[in-house]
Design a protein around this motif. Structure first.
Motif, PDB file in Angstrom:
ATOM      1  N   LYS A  20      60.224  32.988 -35.218  1.00 29.91           N
ATOM      2  CA  LYS A  20      59.171  31.793 -34.331  1.00 29.91           C
ATOM      3  C   LYS A  20      60.357  30.891 -33.909  1.00 29.91           C
ATOM      4  O   LYS A  20      60.740  30.571 -34.641  1.00 29.91           O
ATOM      5  N   SER A  21      60.318  30.534 -32.581  1.00 31.51           N
ATOM      6  CA  SER A  21      61.444  30.042 -32.183  1.00 31.51           C
ATOM      7  C   SER A  21      60.677  28.657 -31.587  1.00 31.51           C
ATOM      8  O   SER A  21      59.782  28.273 -30.999  1.00 31.51           O
ATOM      9  N   SER A  22      61.417  27.584 -32.240  1.00 30.30           N
ATOM     10  CA  SER A  22      60.312  26.441 -31.712  1.00 30.30           C
ATOM     11  C   SER A  22      61.667  25.036 -31.736  1.00 30.30           C
ATOM     12  O   SER A  22      62.331  24.680 -31.807  1.00 30.30           O
ATOM     13  N   ILE A  23      61.116  24.551 -29.927  1.00 34.38           N
ATOM     14  CA  ILE A  23      61.567  24.146 -28.965  1.00 34.38           C
ATOM     15  C   ILE A  23      60.843  23.124 -29.257  1.00 34.38           C
ATOM     16  O   ILE A  23      59.938  22.451 -28.991  1.00 34.38           O
ATOM     17  N   SER A  24      61.975  21.065 -28.824  1.00 32.19           N
ATOM     18  CA  SER A  24      61.288  20.313 -29.344  1.00 32.19           C
ATOM     19  C   SER A  24      60.693  20.192 -27.480  1.00 32.19           C
ATOM     20  O   SER A  24      61.868  20.739 -26.581  1.00 32.19           O
ATOM     21  N   SER A  25      59.933  19.434 -27.296  1.00 31.93           N
ATOM     22  CA  SER A  25      60.277  18.781 -26.046  1.00 31.93           C
ATOM     23  C   SER A  25      61.132  17.926 -25.724  1.00 31.93           C
ATOM     24  O   SER A  25      61.213  17.447 -24.110  1.00 31.93           O
ATOM     25  N   LEU A  26      62.101  16.690 -25.902  1.00 28.45           N
ATOM     26  CA  LEU A  26      62.706  16.422 -25.995  1.00 28.45           C
ATOM     27  C   LEU A  26      64.134  17.025 -25.877  1.00 28.45           C
ATOM     28  O   LEU A  26      65.065  16.121 -26.310  1.00 28.45           O
ATOM     29  N   ALA A  27      64.115  18.700 -26.723  1.00 28.06           N
ATOM     30  CA  ALA A  27      65.306  19.431 -26.213  1.00 28.06           C
ATOM     31  C   ALA A  27      66.619  19.031 -24.610  1.00 28.06           C
ATOM     32  O   ALA A  27      65.329  19.560 -24.103  1.00 28.06           O
ATOM     33  N   THR A  28      67.923  18.643 -25.483  1.00 30.75           N
ATOM     34  CA  THR A  28      68.192  19.039 -24.597  1.00 30.75           C
ATOM     35  C   THR A  28      68.784  20.449 -24.085  1.00 30.75           C
ATOM     36  O   THR A  28      68.023  21.350 -24.504  1.00 30.75           O
ATOM     37  N   ASP A  29      68.830  20.397 -23.003  1.00 30.38           N
ATOM     38  CA  ASP A  29      70.130  21.680 -22.379  1.00 30.38           C
ATOM     39  C   ASP A  29      70.255  22.314 -22.693  1.00 30.38           C
ATOM     40  O   ASP A  29      70.301  23.435 -22.829  1.00 30.38           O
ATOM     41  N   ASP A  30      71.424  21.959 -23.759  1.00 31.14           N
ATOM     42  CA  ASP A  30      72.640  23.098 -24.324  1.00 31.14           C
ATOM     43  C   ASP A  30      72.136  23.153 -25.610  1.00 31.14           C
ATOM     44  O   ASP A  30      71.892  24.100 -25.677  1.00 31.14           O
ATOM     45  N   GLN A  31      70.932  22.754 -26.024  1.00 32.77           N
ATOM     46  CA  GLN A  31      69.988  22.681 -27.161  1.00 32.77           C
ATOM     47  C   GLN A  31      69.037  23.901 -27.272  1.00 32.77           C
ATOM     48  O   GLN A  31      69.050  25.067 -27.912  1.00 32.77           O
ATOM     49  N   ILE A  32      68.722  24.061 -26.194  1.00 32.07           N
ATOM     50  CA  ILE A  32      67.944  24.918 -24.969  1.00 32.07           C
ATOM     51  C   ILE A  32      68.407  26.782 -25.327  1.00 32.07           C
ATOM     52  O   ILE A  32      68.040  27.706 -25.097  1.00 32.07           O
ATOM     53  N   ILE A  33      70.310  25.850 -24.801  1.00 37.05           N
ATOM     54  CA  ILE A  33      70.776  27.575 -24.126  1.00 37.05           C
ATOM     55  C   ILE A  33      71.011  27.803 -25.414  1.00 37.05           C
ATOM     56  O   ILE A  33      70.663  29.173 -25.647  1.00 37.05           O
ATOM     57  N   ASP A  34      71.555  26.901 -26.277  1.00 39.60           N
ATOM     58  CA  ASP A  34      71.646  27.887 -27.391  1.00 39.60           C
ATOM     59  C   ASP A  34      70.444  28.339 -28.729  1.00 39.60           C
ATOM     60  O   ASP A  34      71.014  29.981 -28.969  1.00 39.60           O
ATOM     61  N   GLU A  35      69.233  27.848 -28.256  1.00 43.28           N
ATOM     62  CA  GLU A  35      68.061  29.096 -28.788  1.00 43.28           C
ATOM     63  C   GLU A  35      67.995  29.826 -27.791  1.00 43.28           C
ATOM     64  O   GLU A  35      67.783  31.480 -28.435  1.00 43.28           O
ATOM     65  N   LEU A  36      68.685  30.000 -27.009  1.00 36.44           N
ATOM     66  CA  LEU A  36      68.304  31.068 -25.643  1.00 36.44           C
ATOM     67  C   LEU A  36      69.093  32.619 -26.430  1.00 36.44           C
ATOM     68  O   LEU A  36      68.344  33.479 -26.135  1.00 36.44           O
ATOM     69  N   ARG A  37      70.315  31.845 -27.005  1.00 32.63           N
ATOM     70  CA  ARG A  37      71.312  32.607 -26.995  1.00 32.63           C
ATOM     71  C   ARG A  37      71.216  33.151 -28.735  1.00 32.63           C
ATOM     72  O   ARG A  37      71.487  34.453 -28.531  1.00 32.63           O
ATOM     73  N   LYS A  38      70.204  32.993 -29.387  1.00 32.09           N
ATOM     74  CA  LYS A  38      70.199  32.630 -30.249  1.00 32.09           C
ATOM     75  C   LYS A  38      69.570  34.308 -30.320  1.00 32.09           C
ATOM     76  O   LYS A  38      69.243  35.322 -31.104  1.00 32.09           O
ATOM     77  N   LEU A  39      68.069  33.732 -29.390  1.00 35.95           N
ATOM     78  CA  LEU A  39      66.874  34.903 -29.407  1.00 35.95           C
ATOM     79  C   LEU A  39      67.687  36.447 -28.208  1.00 35.95           C
ATOM     80  O   LEU A  39      67.469  36.766 -28.579  1.00 35.95           O
ATOM     81  N   SER A  40      69.133  36.068 -27.260  1.00 33.41           N
ATOM     82  CA  SER A  40      69.513  37.207 -27.099  1.00 33.41           C
ATOM     83  C   SER A  40      70.321  38.267 -27.826  1.00 33.41           C
ATOM     84  O   SER A  40      70.578  39.234 -27.499  1.00 33.41           O
ATOM     85  N   ASP A  41      70.538  37.925 -29.202  1.00 34.31           N
ATOM     86  CA  ASP A  41      70.830  38.748 -30.017  1.00 34.31           C
ATOM     87  C   ASP A  41      70.055  39.383 -30.851  1.00 34.31           C
ATOM     88  O   ASP A  41      70.383  39.940 -31.731  1.00 34.31           O
ATOM     89  N   MET A  42      69.186  39.517 -30.848  1.00 32.08           N
ATOM     90  CA  MET A  42      68.011  39.845 -31.650  1.00 32.08           C
ATOM     91  C   MET A  42      67.836  40.501 -31.044  1.00 32.08           C
ATOM     92  O   MET A  42      67.792  41.193 -29.549  1.00 32.08           O
ATOM     93  N   GLN A  43      67.192  42.500 -31.814  1.00 27.25           N
ATOM     94  CA  GLN A  43      66.506  43.530 -30.636  1.00 27.25           C
ATOM     95  C   GLN A  43      65.301  43.344 -29.888  1.00 27.25           C
ATOM     96  O   GLN A  43      64.744  43.882 -29.386  1.00 27.25           O
ATOM     97  N   GLU A  44      64.656  42.373 -30.282  1.00 31.44           N
ATOM     98  CA  GLU A  44      62.839  42.048 -29.909  1.00 31.44           C
ATOM     99  C   GLU A  44      63.553  41.716 -28.413  1.00 31.44           C
ATOM    100  O   GLU A  44      64.144  41.016 -27.718  1.00 31.44           O
ATOM    101  N   ARG A  45      61.773  42.407 -27.702  1.00 33.95           N
ATOM    102  CA  ARG A  45      62.053  42.303 -26.067  1.00 33.95           C
ATOM    103  C   ARG A  45      61.645  41.475 -25.553  1.00 33.95           C
ATOM    104  O   ARG A  45      61.345  41.668 -24.182  1.00 33.95           O
ATOM    105  N   VAL A  46      60.521  41.143 -26.325  1.00 36.66           N
ATOM    106  CA  VAL A  46      58.909  40.683 -26.316  1.00 36.66           C
ATOM    107  C   VAL A  46      59.060  39.325 -26.834  1.00 36.66           C
ATOM    108  O   VAL A  46      58.998  38.658 -27.581  1.00 36.66           O
ATOM    109  N   PHE A  47      58.253  38.543 -25.142  1.00 36.02           N
ATOM    110  CA  PHE A  47      58.270  36.931 -26.079  1.00 36.02           C
ATOM    111  C   PHE A  47      57.124  36.134 -25.221  1.00 36.02           C
ATOM    112  O   PHE A  47      56.953  36.652 -24.242  1.00 36.02           O
ATOM    113  N   VAL A  48      56.751  35.007 -26.276  1.00 38.32           N
ATOM    114  CA  VAL A  48      55.263  34.781 -25.546  1.00 38.32           C
ATOM    115  C   VAL A  48      55.644  33.141 -25.592  1.00 38.32           C
ATOM    116  O   VAL A  48      56.012  32.457 -27.016  1.00 38.32           O
TER     117      VAL A  48
END
Length: 502
Positions: A55-83
């Motif tokens: 479960k990835s939790s992202i704030s609406s006030l997150a900066t661009d760098d915070q969103i990119i860091d979270e997405l890179r964390k997701l890219s390191d996982m095996q799952e490939r389906v996102f809701v």
């Protein structure tokens, strides 16, 4: 008043089930509304045996760098389906950066809820946002087409200068009409003293929860039913009744309906979907996160080509393996819930003639870790099992053992079992009939069949027995005897053979 969101969670879970996805990642907004939805989403997916692995939790006030860091964390996982269940402003930012970090390529699937799709307008959105939406699946509440809706949309575009009304505009229109209808009904209700009192006149706005007219208005509003712009209008527990969900696929600068989901009938459709990266194949499995490909050894020997054939492409130097063994290996790989990268590596010897020592060397290469596994027509032996682990045999080699049947040894007449009782009776009767018939035919001229009966019985019975070895012609003198005997033998063999193989 809002649509019943539990219907949407069930629709998301149904989509995951239809594509046989066992694990998905949920991206939700880090807000009170987003956190409240998470338990209900998890329950809906668990009902379909789909696990939300992260479960990835992202704030609406997150900066661009915070969103990119979270997405890179997701890219390191095996799952490939996102809701994704976030506000449309945040969803647009997430998908733009997801494309930049490579999460919108082939092998990925992204599904957004109505919070995003209801505000997706390719005409008004930035071109980069529209490009990042390519291949995305979205859910929207299905609004049936009608003349009233077309007229309303025409007036909306004329007065608001927007492309078209969304579901919230349409539901707001129907809700306003429902409230007006409820007020009209409440205004003619009699009060407790029997006088007709207008509900709006008697309403205490400073204490509306306790006012009698407020209760009357609420009761009337819950009883309002009509066919509005959004379809059948009716409130259940202060929420709109469940509406069908429209499953859309973003392609180019528009969206295309690819399916419809209802709580009663489930999913209807889901065909012709174009996934991120332009792929037509839905992502079904995880991808094993490793930079190493498994080295699968295949014997490049001359043998049974139906089991294994190994060739090398002279242009690309790629090893091509075919045959039954490779088909079994590929089926096992496909059955895994994740994708395993591998490459076939040929194993050859000088003469390319298969023998036990060659296969011993091949197996020993796995023990030396030169190969990760071996695919081929390799026999399981006790010595080889000391060095590697074998799979369960998948071919029937026809090897068996002969053992003594103690039960048959106790049967004295076990040799009579090839024929049933009727055949043995028929054979015995024919044994005597042949002897008696030949005696009658041969008696006038054949001395062997003449004399006292005790001297004739032996030759007659021996003649019948000699038909089994085809030596009876030495005992008979007449052609009629030979003709009768040969014809009888043919009938006996035919009937006996038919009885045996039926």
């Amino acid at each position: 008043m809002t649509p019943d969101q539990t219907i949407q969670w069930k629709g998301l879970a149904a989509i995951a089930e239809s594509f046989q996805w066992t694990n998905v990642i949920l991206v939700h907004e880090d807000s009170e509304f987003g956190r409240e939805s998470v338990p209900h989403i998890i329950d809906s997916f668990q009902d379909k045996k789909v696990h939300i692995s992260y479960k990835s939790s992202i704030s609406s006030l997150a900066t661009d760098d915070q969103i990119i860091d979270e997405l890179r964390k997701l890219s390191d996982m095996q799952e490939r389906v996102f809701v994704i269940h976030v506000s449309h402003f945040l969803a647009f930012r997430i998908l733009v950066y997801a494309k930049r970090v490579g999460l919108m390529s082939q092998g990925y699937a992204w599904i957004v809820t109505d919070k995003t799709m209801n505000f997706f307008d390719p005409i008004e959105l930035d071109e980069e946002v529209v490009e990042s939406f390519q291949g995305v699946l979205g859910l929207k509440y299905l609004i049936p087409s009608s003349i009233q809706l077309r007229k309303f949309s025409k007036r909306w575009r004329k007065e608001s200068l927007l492309s078209s009304p969304n579901i919230f505009n349409i539901l707001a229109y129907d809700t306003t009409f429902a409230v007006a209808t409820a007020v009209e009904r409440a205004e003619i209700r009699p009060s407790k003293d029997g006088k007709k009192v207008g509900a709006m006149m008697a309403m205490d706005f400073t204490n509306i929860r306790e006012s009698e007219s407020g209760k009357i208005l609420l009761k009337e509003l819950l009883n309002v039913r009509f066919k509005g712009l959004s379809g059948e209008f009716h409130l259940v527990n202060s929420k709109f009744i469940a509406k069908p969900l429209e499953i859309v696929n973003v392609i180019g600068k528009g969206e295309r309906r690819v399916g419809i989901w209802t709580e009663d009938d489930g999913i209807n459709g889901l065909e012709g979907i174009i996934w991120p990266g332009g792929s037509l194949i839905p992502p079904r499995r995880l991808i094993l996160q490793t930079s190493k490909k498994l080295r699968i050894g295949v014997p490049m020997l001359v043998g049974f080509e139906d089991f294994l054939t190994v060739e090398q492409n002279p242009l690309t130097n790629e090893t091509i393996a075919k045959g039954f063994c490779v088909d079994v290996f590929n089926a096992a790989i496909e059955a895994l819930s994740y994708e395993v990268p591998y490459v076939f590596v040929p194993f050859s010897v000088a003469n390319k003639k298969p023998n036990s020592e060659t296969y011993n060397q091949l197996i020993y290469e796995v023990y030396l870790q030169n190969f990760d596994a071996v695919v081929g027509d390799t026999t399981i032996t006790a010595n080889r099992s000391l060095y590697v682990d074998f799979t369960i045999p998948y071919t029937d080699l026809g090897v068996g053992t002969v053992t003594r049947d103690d039960q048959n040894l106790r049967k004295i007449w076990w040799f009579l079992e090839p024929l049933d009782a009727h055949m043995w009776i028929a054979a015995t009767c024919s044994f005597f009939i042949i002897g008696a018939t030949i005696w009658v035919i041969e008696y006038p001229i054949n001395p062997t069949f003449q004399g006292p009966w005790q001297d004739v019985v032996g030759p007659v019975l021996w003649f019948s027995f000699s038909t089994l070895t085809f030596s009876h012609s030495n005992l008979s003198l007449l052609y009629l005897s030979s003709l009768f005997t040969n014809k009888h033998i043919y009938i006996y063999i035919y009937s006996g053979g038919s009885r045996k193989y039926s």
